[in-house]
Design an enzyme around this catalytic site. Structure first.
Site, PDB file in Angstrom:
ATOM      1  N   ARG A   1     -63.484 106.479 -38.504  1.00  0.00           N
ATOM      2  CA  ARG A   1     -62.678 106.402 -37.552  1.00  0.00           C
ATOM      3  C   ARG A   1     -63.702 106.831 -36.638  1.00  0.00           C
ATOM      4  O   ARG A   1     -63.565 106.675 -35.295  1.00  0.00           O
ATOM      5  CB  ARG A   1     -61.458 107.438 -37.690  1.00  0.00           C
ATOM      6  CG  ARG A   1     -60.837 107.954 -36.294  1.00  0.00           C
ATOM      7  CD  ARG A   1     -59.474 108.651 -36.638  1.00  0.00           C
ATOM      8  NE  ARG A   1     -59.086 109.142 -35.372  1.00  0.00           N
ATOM      9  CZ  ARG A   1     -57.926 109.961 -35.268  1.00  0.00           C
ATOM     10  NH1 ARG A   1     -57.359 110.393 -36.222  1.00  0.00           N
ATOM     11  NH2 ARG A   1     -57.452 110.208 -34.025  1.00  0.00           N
TER      12      ARG A   1
ATOM     13  N   ASN B   1     -52.526 102.924 -40.244  1.00  0.00           N
ATOM     14  CA  ASN B   1     -52.835 102.133 -38.817  1.00  0.00           C
ATOM     15  C   ASN B   1     -53.961 101.119 -39.156  1.00  0.00           C
ATOM     16  O   ASN B   1     -54.842 101.224 -40.108  1.00  0.00           O
ATOM     17  CB  ASN B   1     -53.405 103.212 -38.110  1.00  0.00           C
ATOM     18  CG  ASN B   1     -52.316 103.825 -37.039  1.00  0.00           C
ATOM     19  OD1 ASN B   1     -51.514 103.253 -36.603  1.00  0.00           O
ATOM     20  ND2 ASN B   1     -52.109 105.181 -36.963  1.00  0.00           N
TER      21      ASN B   1
ATOM     22  N   TYR C   1     -49.112 106.327 -25.806  1.00  0.00           N
ATOM     23  CA  TYR C   1     -50.317 105.208 -25.708  1.00  0.00           C
ATOM     24  C   TYR C   1     -50.418 104.480 -24.643  1.00  0.00           C
ATOM     25  O   TYR C   1     -51.328 103.853 -24.361  1.00  0.00           O
ATOM     26  CB  TYR C   1     -50.226 104.392 -27.203  1.00  0.00           C
ATOM     27  CG  TYR C   1     -50.741 105.253 -28.523  1.00  0.00           C
ATOM     28  CD1 TYR C   1     -51.753 105.199 -28.745  1.00  0.00           C
ATOM     29  CD2 TYR C   1     -49.515 106.001 -29.122  1.00  0.00           C
ATOM     30  CE1 TYR C   1     -52.070 105.861 -30.014  1.00  0.00           C
ATOM     31  CE2 TYR C   1     -49.983 106.742 -30.245  1.00  0.00           C
ATOM     32  CZ  TYR C   1     -51.455 106.750 -30.610  1.00  0.00           C
ATOM     33  OH  TYR C   1     -51.665 107.245 -31.778  1.00  0.00           O
TER      34      TYR C   1
HETATM   35  C1  G6P Z   1     -49.313 109.469 -34.111  1.00  0.00           C
HETATM   36  C2  G6P Z   1     -49.393 108.165 -34.306  1.00  0.00           C
HETATM   37  C3  G6P Z   1     -50.119 107.840 -35.451  1.00  0.00           C
HETATM   38  C4  G6P Z   1     -51.463 108.274 -35.552  1.00  0.00           C
HETATM   39  C5  G6P Z   1     -51.322 109.877 -34.914  1.00  0.00           C
HETATM   40  C6  G6P Z   1     -53.163 110.106 -34.587  1.00  0.00           C
HETATM   41  O1  G6P Z   1     -48.477 110.081 -34.749  1.00  0.00           O
HETATM   42  O2  G6P Z   1     -47.939 107.522 -34.119  1.00  0.00           O
HETATM   43  O3  G6P Z   1     -50.346 106.381 -35.510  1.00  0.00           O
HETATM   44  O4  G6P Z   1     -52.112 108.115 -36.407  1.00  0.00           O
HETATM   45  O5  G6P Z   1     -50.596 110.030 -34.028  1.00  0.00           O
HETATM   46  O6  G6P Z   1     -52.807 111.634 -34.676  1.00  0.00           O
HETATM   47  P1  G6P Z   1     -54.359 112.391 -35.003  1.00  0.00           P
HETATM   48  O7  G6P Z   1     -53.954 113.677 -34.981  1.00  0.00           O
HETATM   49  O8  G6P Z   1     -54.863 111.721 -36.217  1.00  0.00           O
HETATM   50  O9  G6P Z   1     -55.285 112.029 -33.836  1.00  0.00           O
HETATM   51 MN    MN Z   2     -48.252 105.289 -35.006  1.00  0.00          MN
END
Ligand code: G6P
Ligand code: MN
Length: 457
Positions: A113, A167, A280
């Site tokens: 990532r 994802n 988003y």
């Molecule tokens: C939300 C989205 C997920 C994503 C996450 C990222 O829950 O729906 O798809 O993976 O945010 O969160 P993070 O804490 O990993 O940045």
């Molecule tokens: Mn999501």
């Protein structure tokens, strides 16, 4: 109600299964994730509606599996729940006999990532986990593995449902559907978070809010916010506009800084569009500002999440039982979004959920059979989508452009086509030129070579 005398015979004749459910067997692929303790809390909350006899946690990372699995074991013991817990690195062992296969894999881990985010930023394009080039690179890595999981599930757990929230959910959902896997339901926690967020502000139960919701995964909005017979969106928009115009703060206190920031984005998006947007949308509608902020920041979100994960795993390895720890990675609604869908699919009564389903004309701006995120009644036979609301032009255009990108990206991932990979990124609204798209592809293919077998042929 008295039973009609011939009903039992008729049910038997038609093969209608009897009421009452046997304990279910669940498998979580990617079970070593720090999200797992939260999911187990969700299971325990739903114990009455979702009787689980066996939980198999499968992960390729043995160390994480043992740490997270150890915590889950202690939590189950403390709760007195008698479900069998299996920890394994063998996918087949986890899948055998499963009724539901929950997938939360991250191919290439958080290090992958981090590369996704940083490669994009190197080309002065937004570097994000699921949106834009970052999500594209993650999709190229995740799709081949999810196809293997689906093939193994069909073999070792025929009849099981795959619940996917790995994802990038939209790309994965399209790839699985195109490859002929239909017993799959793809989910995201954002719609429930949007519903819960508003319910919390209003101090009412989540179910009292209905979001008339449509779009693609991580690119959707509610065009109406129904509550007790009334659409709240016009008044909410007026409020958002006055708050944004005056720069005032709403009289609410949010748990953490990140949430507060996200709430600010949602208000701005609402003021601009008059819609209750998925957070988003921020990357699309405030793209220039987001990019500046990302370029100025010494770290990316992956760096922060890696540090958080290290802390959590350390805490998990103590003697904690997990009730409090689970809350640090994903909130209650993350687990509820997943487990309530499983309960709806395992039980006899349908429930309303936002899920990803093939477009059957519900969303005219998206090609037929392309995955859309909409409300659906979910029950034992799957998801039955409602008619989606008409999207206003701004959303219609974005959704249509991103659907075109997704179509090309999925084809690139399935075929290992460099040409289509370049076209996909060229089609993405966040990528400003075909040359940059090509350079991004070159860098991603080199950076993730080990995880992209389809491009090595
Ligand atoms: C939300 C989205 C997920 C994503 C996450 C990222 O829950 O729906 O798809 O993976 O945010 O969160 P993070 O804490 O990993 O940045
Ligand atoms: Mn999501």
């Amino acid at each position: 109600m008295t039973e009609v005398p011939f009903a039992p015979a008729l049910r038997e004749h038609l093969g209608v299964p009897p009421t009452g459910s046997r304990p279910l067997r669940l498998a979580i692929i990617g079970g070593g994730s720090a999200y797992t303790p939260g999911l187990v809390e969700g299971l325990l909350r739903l114990e009455a509606r979702l009787p689980v006899g066996r939980l198999a946690l499968m992960d390729v990372d043995e160390a994480k599996l043992q740490t997270v699995g150890g915590l889950v074991g202690r939590r189950l013991q403390a709760s007195g729940h008698g479900m069998e817990l299996l920890l394994t690195t063998c996918r087949r062992e986890a899948l055998e006999g499963a009724d539901f296969v929950l997938c939360q894999i991250r191919v290439g881990g958080l290090a992958g990532r981090s590369l996704d985010e940083k490669v994009a930023l190197r080309h002065r394009v937004i570097g994000q986990e699921t949106t834009g080039p970052g999500g594209f690179a993650m999709g190229l890595r995740t799709i081949p593995v999810m196809l293997e999981v689906a093939a193994d599930a069909a073999r070792y757990a025929p009849g099981a449902w795959i619940i996917n929230y790995s994802n990038p959910t939209g790309l994965v959902a399209n790839a699985l559907y195109r490859s002929g896997y239909e017993r799959v339901l793809s989910l995201c926690d954002i719609p429930m978070a949007m519903q819960q967020g508003l319910a919390t502000l209003l101090d009412i139960p989540r179910r009292e809010i209905f979001l008339d919701y449509a779009g693609l995964n991580h690119l959707a909005c509610a065009t109406r916010v129904m509550c007790r017979g009334k659409d709240l969106l016009p008044s909410l928009t007026a409020l958002a506009r006055s708050v944004v115009a005056s720069g005032a703060k709403l009289p609410v206190s949010l748990a953490d800084q990140r949430e507060e920031k996200e709430f600010g984005h949602i208000l701005q998006l609402m003021a601009t569009t008059g819609l209750y947007c998925s957070p988003y949308l921020h990357y699309y509608l405030h793209g220039a500002e987001v990019l500046d902020e990302m370029l100025a920041s010494p770290t990316t979100r992956a760096d922060e999440v890696m540090a958080l994960e290290r802390e959590l795993l350390e805490a998990f390895s103590g003697s904690a039982t997990g009730e409090d720890l689970s809350r640090h990675r994903g909130y209650d609604w993350h687990a509820d979004a997943m487990m309530e869908v499983v309960a709806a699919m395992a039980g006899h009564e349908g429930g309303l959920h936002v899920v990803n389903v093939p477009n059957r004309g519900n969303l005219p701006s998206v090609p037929l059979a392309h995955m859309v995120e909409v409300n659906a009644v979910v029950d034992q036979s799957g998801a039955h989508p409602l008619q989606a609301p008409a999207l206003p032009p701004l959303m219609r255009g974005l959704v249509s452009a991103v659907a075109a990108y997704e179509e090309l990206a999925v084809e690139a991932a399935l075929e290992g086509s460099y040409h289509k990979a370049c076209l996909a990124l060229t089609a993405h609204p966040l990528v400003p030129s075909a040359n940059i798209a090509r350079r991004l592809c070159d860098d991603y293919l080199a950076a993730h070579r080990d995880f992209l077998p389809q491009f090595r042929r």
